[in-house]
Design an enzyme around this catalytic site. Structure first.
Site, PDB file in Angstrom:
ATOM      1  N   HIS A  44      14.677  38.751  22.882  1.00 49.79           N
ATOM      2  CA  HIS A  44      14.570  38.011  21.780  1.00 49.79           C
ATOM      3  C   HIS A  44      16.049  38.397  20.846  1.00 49.79           C
ATOM      4  O   HIS A  44      16.711  39.483  21.218  1.00 49.79           O
ATOM      5  CB  HIS A  44      13.743  38.414  20.553  1.00 49.79           C
ATOM      6  CG  HIS A  44      12.353  38.123  21.109  1.00 49.79           C
ATOM      7  ND1 HIS A  44      10.874  38.015  20.323  1.00 49.79           N
ATOM      8  CD2 HIS A  44      11.717  37.218  22.060  1.00 49.79           C
ATOM      9  CE1 HIS A  44       9.820  37.486  20.858  1.00 49.79           C
ATOM     10  NE2 HIS A  44      10.499  37.148  22.021  1.00 49.79           N
ATOM     11  N   CYS A  82       0.783  -1.360  -0.024  1.00 51.21           N
ATOM     12  CA  CYS A  82      -0.018   0.093   0.032  1.00 51.21           C
ATOM     13  C   CYS A  82       0.971   1.419  -0.005  1.00 51.21           C
ATOM     14  O   CYS A  82       0.616   2.216  -0.676  1.00 51.21           O
ATOM     15  CB  CYS A  82      -0.976   0.145   1.059  1.00 51.21           C
ATOM     16  SG  CYS A  82      -0.112  -0.157   2.714  1.00 51.21           S
ATOM     17  N   HIS A 140      -1.833   1.290   7.361  1.00 50.08           N
ATOM     18  CA  HIS A 140      -2.299   1.217   6.028  1.00 50.08           C
ATOM     19  C   HIS A 140      -2.371   2.451   5.299  1.00 50.08           C
ATOM     20  O   HIS A 140      -2.769   3.250   5.873  1.00 50.08           O
ATOM     21  CB  HIS A 140      -3.899   0.571   5.956  1.00 50.08           C
ATOM     22  CG  HIS A 140      -4.361   0.276   4.608  1.00 50.08           C
ATOM     23  ND1 HIS A 140      -3.784  -0.491   3.609  1.00 50.08           N
ATOM     24  CD2 HIS A 140      -5.403   0.960   4.043  1.00 50.08           C
ATOM     25  CE1 HIS A 140      -4.526  -0.383   2.348  1.00 50.08           C
ATOM     26  NE2 HIS A 140      -5.433   0.538   2.805  1.00 50.08           N
ATOM     27  N   HIS A 197      11.187  45.191  19.147  1.00 52.33           N
ATOM     28  CA  HIS A 197      11.840  44.521  20.279  1.00 52.33           C
ATOM     29  C   HIS A 197      12.049  45.609  21.221  1.00 52.33           C
ATOM     30  O   HIS A 197      12.747  45.101  22.399  1.00 52.33           O
ATOM     31  CB  HIS A 197      13.023  44.029  19.745  1.00 52.33           C
ATOM     32  CG  HIS A 197      12.836  42.799  18.875  1.00 52.33           C
ATOM     33  ND1 HIS A 197      12.830  42.704  17.465  1.00 52.33           N
ATOM     34  CD2 HIS A 197      12.781  41.653  19.166  1.00 52.33           C
ATOM     35  CE1 HIS A 197      12.754  41.627  16.814  1.00 52.33           C
ATOM     36  NE2 HIS A 197      12.720  40.804  17.892  1.00 52.33           N
ATOM     37  N   CYS A 218      12.054  45.574   8.799  1.00 52.22           N
ATOM     38  CA  CYS A 218      13.070  46.519   8.357  1.00 52.22           C
ATOM     39  C   CYS A 218      13.721  47.044   9.415  1.00 52.22           C
ATOM     40  O   CYS A 218      13.163  46.549  10.908  1.00 52.22           O
ATOM     41  CB  CYS A 218      12.339  47.565   7.623  1.00 52.22           C
ATOM     42  SG  CYS A 218      11.217  48.708   8.529  1.00 52.22           S
ATOM     43  N   CYS A 266       5.443  46.921   7.387  1.00 56.95           N
ATOM     44  CA  CYS A 266       5.250  48.212   6.530  1.00 56.95           C
ATOM     45  C   CYS A 266       5.716  47.759   5.045  1.00 56.95           C
ATOM     46  O   CYS A 266       5.312  48.661   4.383  1.00 56.95           O
ATOM     47  CB  CYS A 266       6.298  49.377   7.067  1.00 56.95           C
ATOM     48  SG  CYS A 266       8.043  48.893   6.819  1.00 56.95           S
ATOM     49  N   CYS A 308      11.265  49.051  11.953  1.00 58.66           N
ATOM     50  CA  CYS A 308       9.958  47.924  12.461  1.00 58.66           C
ATOM     51  C   CYS A 308      10.952  47.185  13.751  1.00 58.66           C
ATOM     52  O   CYS A 308      10.033  46.590  14.674  1.00 58.66           O
ATOM     53  CB  CYS A 308       9.450  47.477  11.560  1.00 58.66           C
ATOM     54  SG  CYS A 308       8.315  48.626  10.590  1.00 58.66           S
ATOM     55  N   CYS A 311      13.313  37.376  13.359  1.00 62.52           N
ATOM     56  CA  CYS A 311      13.613  36.984  14.689  1.00 62.52           C
ATOM     57  C   CYS A 311      12.721  35.437  14.747  1.00 62.52           C
ATOM     58  O   CYS A 311      11.667  35.324  14.511  1.00 62.52           O
ATOM     59  CB  CYS A 311      12.892  37.845  15.564  1.00 62.52           C
ATOM     60  SG  CYS A 311      12.889  37.394  17.270  1.00 62.52           S
TER      61      CYS A 311
END
Length: 754
Positions: free
Chosen positions: A579, A359, A612, A571, A563, A537, A566, A545
């Site tokens: 982070h 199968c 199966h 962060h 970018c 944006c 941002c 990240c």
């Protein structure tokens, strides 16, 4: 050859292409000359009582299918081009129609149902005024009454049907479907318009003695006492020899009837039958007018799948006597067009017949070679073609031509692999797929990617993550992005085919109770050194990240890249100050107007339940274009002398389920299997079709050790079984790609030796 060469009379039908003036899909033509792979000739059009002809221009030879004069005459009487092609796709039925003779039994479409009938005359429609003219051919039939008594209508009132109206030729009267066409049999036809041919042509027919012998064998096989039960495949024979086929859905006793009776679900609608009721009481439920109630003594095992005791030794686990022959010298058949899938592929004894733990292999081959993906096998000269390639080519062409592959063809391929465990043992699909592409097709790895600074390649991508890193019911898009982000994996280029193995959980196959299929995959953010947009944006992104991937406040499960501005803003939040975003490199020549990466399209899903494997195939962009395949859906007979019955079913309900899956309370059975049991997803790149390498040497011999897929990434290799993309080189040098000769190849197993 530059010079134009004359061609002996040959007819053809156009399989693909569209033209407002010349040859187009479904047209019938006659070759006048051929030059550099292009055919030029006459275009024939069927009318109400005559055939017109004109110059059709040119058409590529690869876009046509050859016909004999008799075949062309039958198809011309079919007014609709799509119906012509649908009939041509069912070569077994078309062969039987071309071999019909007087008083053969057929089932025809009539008004709102189907009627059994006796073939009486072949009618020639149209006049032949010159040698280039072609007449159409139709059939006069005499209906058989519902009580199986012959109709007493006069000959003048016999209805006329085209070949596409015939949906079944009764098997006891049908010679084996050997496609040997002989135009000389047509020379006895009367050329007058509307002429009745009392002696019907039998194109490539076998002697009547042969069919009588088959009927005798069928009677002898069914005469033996065979226990019938609910689920048995049976036939019901009338006194005049009309057979209908179906499956027993109910056994019991009816009021005012003596003895045991059977409720049978027929293969097609029949007038005056019910949907499972008898005498106002329901005994079972089926579609339309398919329920027939008869005494159990009138039922016998379906003779199409029964053989006598003398044949059992040679035909164990066989599929019956209705398998058309395969000619390896014929050209390869292209994938089944979406418009013909439901006609050719759907039904019982369709797909690939399973046998002895096959199968995993059956489902994989059905997905890869059945419908939409154009996986072509390069053809070597016959004297150098490797037997293993021949066996795979036979499976591919049987599936595409007839919609059915017998178990013997699959076993021949398994034996040719030269690995004992692949002959009878259960295997993982990914292990077989790697062996198929690497050792049999000699294809370069489909996936090229980077994990950190290390370049790797693979055929199958194993997704790796922890369950607590994902939402409860994830999509494939979320699983792919999360897995690639966590192991720092990026594709170097968009693959032509992407096969994704779902995450495992220890010895269990399923980490998630449900996985929602993504019918399209966007891998733009997973490409190495490819310009990406800021998550917020839309400006060119510079940072990404991994910790933001699972952030509950920002669409968890989606890759986040930013970018510079941002990235700083995101962060600065107190929950993300720990982070560790990192910059990703972009090529200096990357332009802002880089073309978009096309989304990968889902075309198959491999599912597993209780060891199966079954397959779901999406054969067309239409959201309702789903079919389900099980190579062992049913079984006939015992373990020693029986065989498995494959099944292909349409699944149009998938559209409604997948578009609103989170709102469904009661999910249909097949849709639930797709959501709960998914094991591997198959995607294709519409802008980058898969291309095989040119013909090379025979496949390299494979040993048990070499058939194991590449190791998993180093960070996860110990927790997840193979196969998976490799993030570092194994201790020993990796084997050379299949297209190159390894430094010291192991001795070939006997099954692979030339």
């Amino acid at each position: 050859m530059d010079a134009t060469s004359p061609i002996k009379e040959k007819f053809f039908i156009v399989l693909r292409g569209k033209s407002s003036k010349g040859f187009s899909r479904g047209c019938i033509g006659r070759v006048e000359s051929e030059q550099r792979g292009e055919l030029s000739g006459l275009l024939y059009s069927g009318g109400s009582n005559r055939v017109s002809r004109k110059n059709g221009g040119t058409v590529k030879r690869e876009d046509t299918y050859p016909l004999t004069r008799h075949q062309a005459q039958l198809l011309l009487f079919i007014p609709n081009a799509n119906r012509r092609l649908e009939l041509l796709c069912n070569l077994q039925l078309f062969a039987a129609i071309c071999e019909l003779s007087q008083d053969d039994l057929v089932v025809v479409k009539h008004k709102s149902g189907h009627m059994p009938a006796l073939m009486k005359n072949i009618m020639q429609i149209g006049r032949k005024e010159n040698q280039d003219d072609v007449c159409m051919l139709g059939f006069e039939v005499k209906f058989v009454d519902q009580d199986f008594s012959k109709s007493s209508k006069k000959r003048a009132s016999l209805p006329l049907f085209c070949a596409a109206d015939i949906i079944q030729v009764v098997s006891s009267h049908t010679p084996p479907p050997v496609l040997e066409w002989k135009d000389s049999s047509c020379e006895s036809l009367n050329r007058n318009s509307g002429t009745c041919i009392t002696s019907m042509p039998s194109i490539g027919s076998q002697p009547r003695q042969h069919t009588e012998q088959n009927a005798t064998q069928s009677q002898s096989s069914s005469a033996s006492p065979v226990p019938l039960e609910v689920g048995s495949i049976v036939e019901v024979m009338s006194n005049t020899g009309v057979k209908v086929y179906g499956v027993i859905r109910w056994l019991g006793f009816l009021k005012e009837k003596s003895g045991q009776w059977a409720g049978i679900e027929l293969d097609f609608d029949v007038r005056n039958c019910s949907n499972g009721t008898y005498g106002g009481q329901r005994y079972f439920t089926c579609k339309g007018s398919r329920a027939l109630f008869v005494p159990i003594t009138k039922c016998s095992p379906d003779s199409r799948f029964v053989w006598n005791s003398a044949e059992k030794g040679n035909r164990k686990r066989s599929q019956g006597s209705s398998v058309p022959p395969f000619d390896p010298a014929e050209d390869d058949t292209p994938p089944v067009p979406a418009s013909q899938v439901l006609t050719k592929m759907v039904g019982r004894m369709k797909g690939i017949q399973g046998q002895v733990n096959s199968c995993y292999l059956d489902a994989s081959l059905f997905i890869l070679f059945g419908t939409s993906v154009n996986l072509e096998i390069y053809r070597n000269p016959p004297e150098t073609e490797h037997p293993l390639i021949c066996a795979l080519r036979e499976i591919m062409n049987r599936l595409r031509r007839y919609g059915f592959v017998p178990a013997e063809s699959v076993q021949k391929f398994r034996d040719g692999l030269g690995i004992d465990s692949f002959k009878t043992d259960e295997k993982d699909p990914e292990e077989f797929i790697v062996l198929l592409f690497q050792r049999v097709l000699c294809a370069q790895p489909l996936l090229k990617f980077r994990s950190g600074e290390t370049a790797n390649d693979s055929y199958v991508l194993q997704l790796i993550l922890d369950k607590d890193q994902m939402v409860e019911v994830p999509t494939v898009q979320q699983l792919l992005e999360t897995s690639c982000q966590l192991v720092d994996l990026k594709f170097e280029e968009a693959p032509s085919i992407l096969m994704l193995q779902m995450p495992r959980c220890g010895n269990k196959f399923k980490m998630f109770s449900h996985i929602i299929p993504s019918t399209e995959l966007d891998i733009t953010n997973l490409l190495f050194k490819y310009p990406r947009e800021c998550y917020f944006c839309g400006e060119p992104a510079k940072m990404e990240c991994a910790q933001c991937l699972l952030d509950d406040q920002m669409q968890p499960g989606r890759i986040k890249q930013y970018c510079i501005e941002c990235n700083t803003r995101v962060h600065n939040h107190r929950s993300r100050r720990n982070h560790l975003p990192k910059a990703f490199a972009l090529p200096e020549e990357a332009a802002t107007n880089t073309p978009d990466v096309p989304k990968l399209e889902l075309f198959g899903v491999l599912c597993i339940n209780t060891s199966h494997y079954v397959a779901f195939v999406k054969f067309d962009p239409n959201p309702k274009s789903w079919i389900f395949f099980d190579s062992m859906a049913d079984r006939y007979g015992g373990d020693e002398d029986g065989f498995n019955i494959p099944l292909v079913r349409p699944c149009p309900e998938m559209d409604a389920v997948l578009s609103n899956v989170r709102q469904f309370v009661m999910i249909p059975e097949l849709a639930n299997r797709l959501l709960c049991d998914s094991y591997m997803f198959f995607y294709k790149n519409p802008a980058k079709p898969f291309k095989m390498q040119p013909p090379g040497p025979p496949p390299a011999p494979a040993s048990e050790a070499e058939s194991v897929p590449p190791p998993a990434p180093a960070s996860e290799a110990e927790s997840v079984p193979p196969p998976a993309p490799a993030s570092e080189s194994p201790p020993a040098p990796p084997p050379a790609p299949a297209s190159e000769s390894p430094p010291a190849p192991p001795p070939a197993p006997k099954a692979l030796e030339d």
